[in-house]
Write a protein that holds these residues in place. Structure first.
Motif, PDB file in Angstrom:
ATOM      1  N   ASN A 235       0.821  -1.218   0.000  1.00  0.00           N
ATOM      2  CA  ASN A 235       0.000   0.000   0.000  1.00  0.00           C
ATOM      3  C   ASN A 235       0.847   1.256   0.000  1.00  0.00           C
ATOM      4  O   ASN A 235       0.299   2.356   0.131  1.00  0.00           O
ATOM      5  CB  ASN A 235      -0.895   0.011   1.251  1.00  0.00           C
ATOM      6  CG  ASN A 235      -1.871  -1.143   1.271  1.00  0.00           C
ATOM      7  OD1 ASN A 235      -2.447  -1.502   0.252  1.00  0.00           O
ATOM      8  ND2 ASN A 235      -2.045  -1.747   2.439  1.00  0.00           N
ATOM      9  N   ASN A 255      -0.469  -4.947  -5.575  1.00  0.00           N
ATOM     10  CA  ASN A 255       0.214  -3.654  -5.578  1.00  0.00           C
ATOM     11  C   ASN A 255      -0.813  -2.532  -5.697  1.00  0.00           C
ATOM     12  O   ASN A 255      -1.479  -2.383  -6.709  1.00  0.00           O
ATOM     13  CB  ASN A 255       1.219  -3.552  -6.727  1.00  0.00           C
ATOM     14  CG  ASN A 255       1.984  -2.246  -6.661  1.00  0.00           C
ATOM     15  OD1 ASN A 255       2.543  -1.906  -5.623  1.00  0.00           O
ATOM     16  ND2 ASN A 255       1.990  -1.505  -7.756  1.00  0.00           N
ATOM     17  N   ASN A 256      -0.925  -1.750  -4.621  1.00  0.00           N
ATOM     18  CA  ASN A 256      -1.912  -0.668  -4.570  1.00  0.00           C
ATOM     19  C   ASN A 256      -1.284   0.715  -4.661  1.00  0.00           C
ATOM     20  O   ASN A 256      -2.020   1.704  -4.707  1.00  0.00           O
ATOM     21  CB  ASN A 256      -2.717  -0.773  -3.269  1.00  0.00           C
ATOM     22  CG  ASN A 256      -3.491  -2.068  -3.179  1.00  0.00           C
ATOM     23  OD1 ASN A 256      -4.103  -2.502  -4.144  1.00  0.00           O
ATOM     24  ND2 ASN A 256      -3.447  -2.708  -2.012  1.00  0.00           N
ATOM     25  N   LEU A 257       0.057   0.787  -4.696  1.00  0.00           N
ATOM     26  CA  LEU A 257       0.684   2.105  -4.819  1.00  0.00           C
ATOM     27  C   LEU A 257       1.951   2.048  -5.659  1.00  0.00           C
ATOM     28  O   LEU A 257       1.863   2.024  -6.874  1.00  0.00           O
ATOM     29  CB  LEU A 257       0.944   2.733  -3.433  1.00  0.00           C
ATOM     30  CG  LEU A 257       1.153   4.257  -3.443  1.00  0.00           C
ATOM     31  CD1 LEU A 257      -0.081   4.974  -4.009  1.00  0.00           C
ATOM     32  CD2 LEU A 257       1.457   4.763  -2.045  1.00  0.00           C
ATOM     33  N   THR A 258       3.137   1.964  -5.050  1.00  0.00           N
ATOM     34  CA  THR A 258       4.382   2.132  -5.801  1.00  0.00           C
ATOM     35  C   THR A 258       5.269   0.901  -5.694  1.00  0.00           C
ATOM     36  O   THR A 258       5.706   0.532  -4.595  1.00  0.00           O
ATOM     37  CB  THR A 258       5.159   3.359  -5.297  1.00  0.00           C
ATOM     38  OG1 THR A 258       4.326   4.518  -5.404  1.00  0.00           O
ATOM     39  CG2 THR A 258       6.426   3.576  -6.110  1.00  0.00           C
ATOM     40  N   LEU A 275      -2.136  -5.542 -10.237  1.00  0.00           N
ATOM     41  CA  LEU A 275      -1.880  -4.106 -10.280  1.00  0.00           C
ATOM     42  C   LEU A 275      -3.227  -3.412 -10.125  1.00  0.00           C
ATOM     43  O   LEU A 275      -3.992  -3.271 -11.060  1.00  0.00           O
ATOM     44  CB  LEU A 275      -1.204  -3.715 -11.596  1.00  0.00           C
ATOM     45  CG  LEU A 275      -0.830  -2.245 -11.777  1.00  0.00           C
ATOM     46  CD1 LEU A 275       0.101  -1.777 -10.671  1.00  0.00           C
ATOM     47  CD2 LEU A 275      -0.194  -2.028 -13.146  1.00  0.00           C
ATOM     48  N   GLY A 279      -2.303   1.820  -8.324  1.00  0.00           N
ATOM     49  CA  GLY A 279      -0.997   1.175  -8.265  1.00  0.00           C
ATOM     50  C   GLY A 279      -0.149   1.478  -9.483  1.00  0.00           C
ATOM     51  O   GLY A 279      -0.655   1.603 -10.600  1.00  0.00           O
TER      52      GLY A 279
END
Length: 292
Positions: A235, A255-258, A275, A279
């Motif tokens: 996150n 994957n919710n961010l970087t 993704l 994300g």
């Protein structure tokens, strides 16, 4: 008992009241020390255990100085180690109820947190190359300048778990609000959560057999390996400069961010890589998606 000198125990020593020491207490080979109430190792005190030490469930043990265990210590009560306290375990240590560490713990063999009600680290836990550190009831690794019920000033101090040996989260929630540095083997069998202030540095081998939730930062260094056999939910920020293997069938990465796959990084997905909305995957290394 107030000790400002020297106490040696080679037989049986039982404390049902208060022991205050600023001197030396040696529990020798064959010696048995049982504590049932209050044991204070104050400034300049020195405890050396070569026998068996046991703290009852009602015991409050405070350490402001030096405590060295060369044999067996079992703490069924409460142990509070303050900033000047240094505890070195060279053989077997087991915490069953409560451990709050504001000082320094050095483990060179077997350290077991077993069914602890409270296990909080505000400063340094160092697990050496010969050490095995196992948590069976979780741990909270505290952030910098964390507030605490003992009013200890922790300005500029954060919880740091430094692993050069074997670190196993066997059971319950492992919460990292501070820093974990893994230089050898770290295995998660239950749940690890990094808060927004939490940092995990992997400088060798990290294996996830259950669940890791990252709300902070995970850094996987060059040529080092993260193996995901279950679920990693990112996150926040995950930086991979090494190797990430997402296992076939059971491995899931959400994957919710970087997610940054660096130039030296290789991420191989044998399982499921989601993704999700919001994300981002930035790849300047090698990204493989394969069934086997």
């Amino acid at each position: 008992i107030t000790n400002v000198g020297y106490i040696t125990n080679t037989g049986s020593f039982e404390n049902y009241s208060i022991v205050n020491t600023t001197g030396l207490i040696r529990n020798e080979i064959g010696g048995i020390y049982n504590d049932y109430l209050t044991f204070n190792n104050n400034t300049s005190g020195n405890i050396i255990n070569k026998g068996q030490m046991s703290f009852n469930s009602n015991t409050n043990f405070t350490n402001y100085s030096t405590f060295t265990n060369d044999s067996s210590v079992i703490c069924n009560g409460t142990m509070k180690q303050f900033k000047t306290g240094v505890f070195t375990n060279n053989n077997y240590y087991q915490i069953v109820k409560t451990l709050k560490n504001y000082g320094s713990i050095y483990n060179n063999k077997t350290f077991i947190a077993d069914d602890s009600y409270v296990f909080e680290n505000y400063n340094l836990i160092s697990n050496s190359a010969t050490g095995t550190f196992t948590t069976n009831f979780g741990i909270i690794n505290k952030k910098e300048n964390a507030t605490n019920a003992d009013s200890v000033d922790l300005t500029g101090i954060k919880g740091h778990i430094l692993n050069n040996g074997t670190l196993v989260n066997q059971l319950r929630q492992f919460t990292n609000n501070g820093l974990i540095t893994n230089n050898n083997i770290f295995t998660n069998k239950d749940s690890i959560t990094l808060s927004s202030t939490g940092i995990l540095i992997n400088n060798n081998t990290l294996t996830n057999d259950s669940m890791i939730t990252n709300n902070g930062t995970i850094n996987n260094y060059s040529s080092k390996t993260i193996t995901n056999n279950r679920t990693i939910t990112n996150n926040s920020v995950l930086n991979n400069a090494g190797i990430i293997n997402n296992t076939h069938t059971t491995g899931i990465i959400n994957n919710n961010l970087t997610f940054n796959n660096k130039s030296s990084g290789t991420t191989t997905n044998y399982g499921i890589f989601n993704l999700n909305t919001g994300g981002t995957v930035t790849n300047i290394g090698t990204l493989n998606n394969t069934k086997t």
